[in-house]
Structure formats: C-alpha cells, structure tokens
Design an enzyme around this catalytic site. Structure first.
Site, PDB file in Angstrom:
ATOM      1  N   TYR A  71       0.856  -1.199   0.000  1.00  0.00           N
ATOM      2  CA  TYR A  71       0.000   0.000   0.000  1.00  0.00           C
ATOM      3  C   TYR A  71       0.896   1.255   0.000  1.00  0.00           C
ATOM      4  O   TYR A  71       0.687   2.178  -0.792  1.00  0.00           O
ATOM      5  CB  TYR A  71      -0.927   0.008   1.220  1.00  0.00           C
ATOM      6  CG  TYR A  71      -1.661   1.327   1.385  1.00  0.00           C
ATOM      7  CD1 TYR A  71      -2.578   1.755   0.425  1.00  0.00           C
ATOM      8  CD2 TYR A  71      -1.420   2.170   2.480  1.00  0.00           C
ATOM      9  CE1 TYR A  71      -3.239   2.983   0.548  1.00  0.00           C
ATOM     10  CE2 TYR A  71      -2.074   3.383   2.613  1.00  0.00           C
ATOM     11  CZ  TYR A  71      -2.980   3.783   1.642  1.00  0.00           C
ATOM     12  OH  TYR A  71      -3.625   4.998   1.759  1.00  0.00           O
ATOM     13  N   LYS A 125       1.432   4.631  -2.744  1.00  0.00           N
ATOM     14  CA  LYS A 125       1.390   6.062  -2.417  1.00  0.00           C
ATOM     15  C   LYS A 125       2.736   6.739  -2.702  1.00  0.00           C
ATOM     16  O   LYS A 125       2.780   7.912  -3.052  1.00  0.00           O
ATOM     17  CB  LYS A 125       0.945   6.270  -0.964  1.00  0.00           C
ATOM     18  CG  LYS A 125      -0.498   5.819  -0.704  1.00  0.00           C
ATOM     19  CD  LYS A 125      -1.516   6.607  -1.542  1.00  0.00           C
ATOM     20  CE  LYS A 125      -2.952   6.241  -1.246  1.00  0.00           C
ATOM     21  NZ  LYS A 125      -3.927   6.984  -2.061  1.00  0.00           N
TER      22      LYS A 125
END
Ligand SMILES: NC(=O)c1ccc[n+]([C@@H]2O[C@H](COP(=O)([O-])OP(=O)(O)OC[C@H]3O[C@@H](n4cnc5c(N)ncnc54)[C@H](OP(=O)(O)O)[C@@H]3O)[C@@H](O)[C@H]2O)c1
Length: 275
Positions: free
Chosen positions: A145, A149
């Site tokens: 994750y 980003k």
C-alpha cells in the site's frame, strides 16, 4: 466563481464529504464511485452522481465524456479513489497487490490521461492527488500500500513540472491515519500467511486499530481538499494531520535504521499492552 469539480471515490470517507461541501458552496460537483447507491444522498446537496470504476478505461472515459458534454470543461479533478490491502510482503498474493495498484496508481493515471487534454486545451485546471503520510514513511505490514502512495508522490512531482506550463496545478494531499473506515477495508484484506508471521500480524492489527481509534476525524483533510480546490494559489503539498506533519521529519532526524527500529518496537509494544 463557480467551478466544475470531479471527485473520484465519492461514495464514502473523504470523497463523500468533500463532494457535499463543495456542492453546498455552490460549485458543480460530479462524484463517481462503483457503489452508486451509497452516493444517492449526495443528490440532496446538488451533487451529480455517476457510476465510475477507475480500473476500467471505458468507465473513466464515459465519466469524463459525460461531464464535458454537460459542462464543456473541468476546473478541478480530485483523484481520491483508493484503498489499502495490508499484509505481509512475502506472502500477499500478486492478484491482491495488482488490484490495489490498479486503483491507487493506474486509476489515477487513467483519470489524468482523460482529463488533462481538456485542461491543457483551456490552459487552466487543477489536479488534486490524495496521497498519504505513507508516501514518505512506511511501517511493516503495509509495504505494498505504501509503495502505491510513494508511486503517486513521484508521479505528482514529475507531472507538476510537465503541465505547469499549460496553467495546470498539481496539488498533493497527505493525510495520516484518519477515521473514515479505511482501516476496516485494509485489515479485512489481510490474507492468511505463514505461521512465522502470526505473532507480528497480531501485534500489527492491534497497532492499526489503536492508531485509527485515536486518529482524527476527516475534517482537517476535507478542509484542505476544499481549500486546495478553490484558492487561487494552492500549496503544492498539504499535510493534514499531526502524524503526517511529524513522522517524515522524525524519519529524517532519526535516520532510517533508528526510525525502522522504533516503528517496529511500537507495533510489538501495542500487542504486549493488550495482553
Ligand atoms: N483514511 C485514512 O487514514 C487515509 C490516510 C491517507 C490517505 N488516504 C487515502 O484517501 C483516499 C480516500 O480514502 P478514505 O479514507 O476516504 O476511504 P474510504 O471511505 O474507504 O473511501 C474509498 C473510496 O474509494 C472508492 N473506490 C475504491 N475502488 C474504486 C474503484 N475501482 N473505482 C472508483 N472508486 C473506487 C470507494 O468507492 P466504491 O467502493 O463505491 O467504488 C470509496 O468511495 C484513498 O486514496 C486513501 O488511500 C486515506
């Protein structure tokens, strides 16, 4: 002046709130997400609600075509759709990782590639990318994750320089842990793993639940999203929560080794305290 604003991921959390507030301020807002029924109530505030799946090029094109057909232009695009699939780096399935990249990274690319031509032609526009604190610092259990980003942050940096000559701003919003229900999705997507990781995962889940429980409400992030959409000269980056302001500085100050040691200790401490 009234603006035409598109928001992806308008069915919950930041996207729902920002769509509502911008519409209440008199702007023309188009909110898109897969769960159209969760956006029904946004219509009461004057938001135009459309089905949108950012992983499908045809859906992205239909969304943008609809807005252009009705309004002729787009002032602001808020790339908000995204989610976390947490887990152990070694064993998280490639299909789970790829599905997350398809929304968090490729979904943003699909939206930008459809919208930028209209903004470039008008020599005006603004793209707001919802990144995260974890685009700067990561912790164990969120590696893929965080990588999505990080990718978004790098994308914003290059994109900004490429399209500024055409009058298009790129703004990045970086929240820390915020109570939107985000963590329930992220923890729910953890896959079964090798028993060697069970002790870590149990501590990690406790740490995440605790962090979100005491995390701030979405208000400061939504406020920054509204400001970044409307003011004449927005900042390039908005860090919207205390942890998002402090952690990147702490990492720079402590150095990578000490930062990694402390963040791992904090995770294991969370479980000990629970027991
Ligand atoms: N809350 C936090 O702590 C936090 C911190 C930093 C950054 N962020 C980022 O903030 C953004 C919004 O998150 P949130 O906290 O508001 O979580 P949320 O309430 O779970 O919202 C996520 C939104 O993304 C949409 N979405 C997911 N897959 C999609 C797809 N394929 N196509 C279109 N929309 C899709 C969801 O709508 P549907 O499921 O209806 O499609 C939902 O509206 C995300 O990018 C997240 O990474 C959140």
């Amino acid at each position: 002046m009234k603006k035409v604003i598109c928001v992806t991921g308008g069915s919950s959390g930041f996207g729902y709130e920002v769509s509502k507030i911008l519409a209440l301020k008199g702007h023309t807002v188009y909110a898109g997400a897969r769960n159209i029924e969760k956006m029904e109530s946004l219509k009461d505030f004057g938001v135009h609600v459309l089905e949108l799946n950012v992983t499908k090029e045809s859906s992205v094109k239909a969304f943008v075509d609809h807005v252009i057909k009705n309004e002729s232009y787009i002032d602001v695009l808020i790339n908000n759709a995204g989610y976390g699939a947490y887990g152990v780096s070694e064993t998280q399935s490639l299909s789970s990782i790829q599905a997350m990249y398809d929304v968090n990274v490729f979904g943003v690319i699909r939206m930008n590639q459809q919208v930028i031509p209209y903004m470039r032609e008008r020599r005006q526009g603004r793209i707001i990318q919802i990144a995260s604190l974890v685009s700067h610092v990561s912790i164990p259990g969120i590696s893929h994750y965080a990588a999505t980003k990080h990718a978004l942050r790098s994308m914003s940096e290059s994109l900004r320089s490429e399209i500024r000559p055409f009058g298009i701003d790129v703004v990045q919003i970086e929240p820390g842990a915020v109570n939107t229900g985000f963590e329930e999705v992220a923890l729910g997507l953890i896959e079964p793993t090798h028993e060697d990781y069970h002790h870590f995962l149990s501590s990690f889940k406790t740490f995440i639940k605790k962090s979100y429980k005491k995390g701030p409400s979405p208000d400061s992030t939504v406020k920054a999203m509204v400001k970044a959409s409307l003011i004449k000269k927005p900042k390039w980056v908005y860090r919207t929560t205390l942890d998002a302001k402090i952690y990147p500085i702490a990492k720079g100050f402590l150095g990578l080794k000490l930062y990694s040691y402390i963040s791992s200790r904090l995770i294991f401490k969370a479980r000990k305290k629970k027991n």
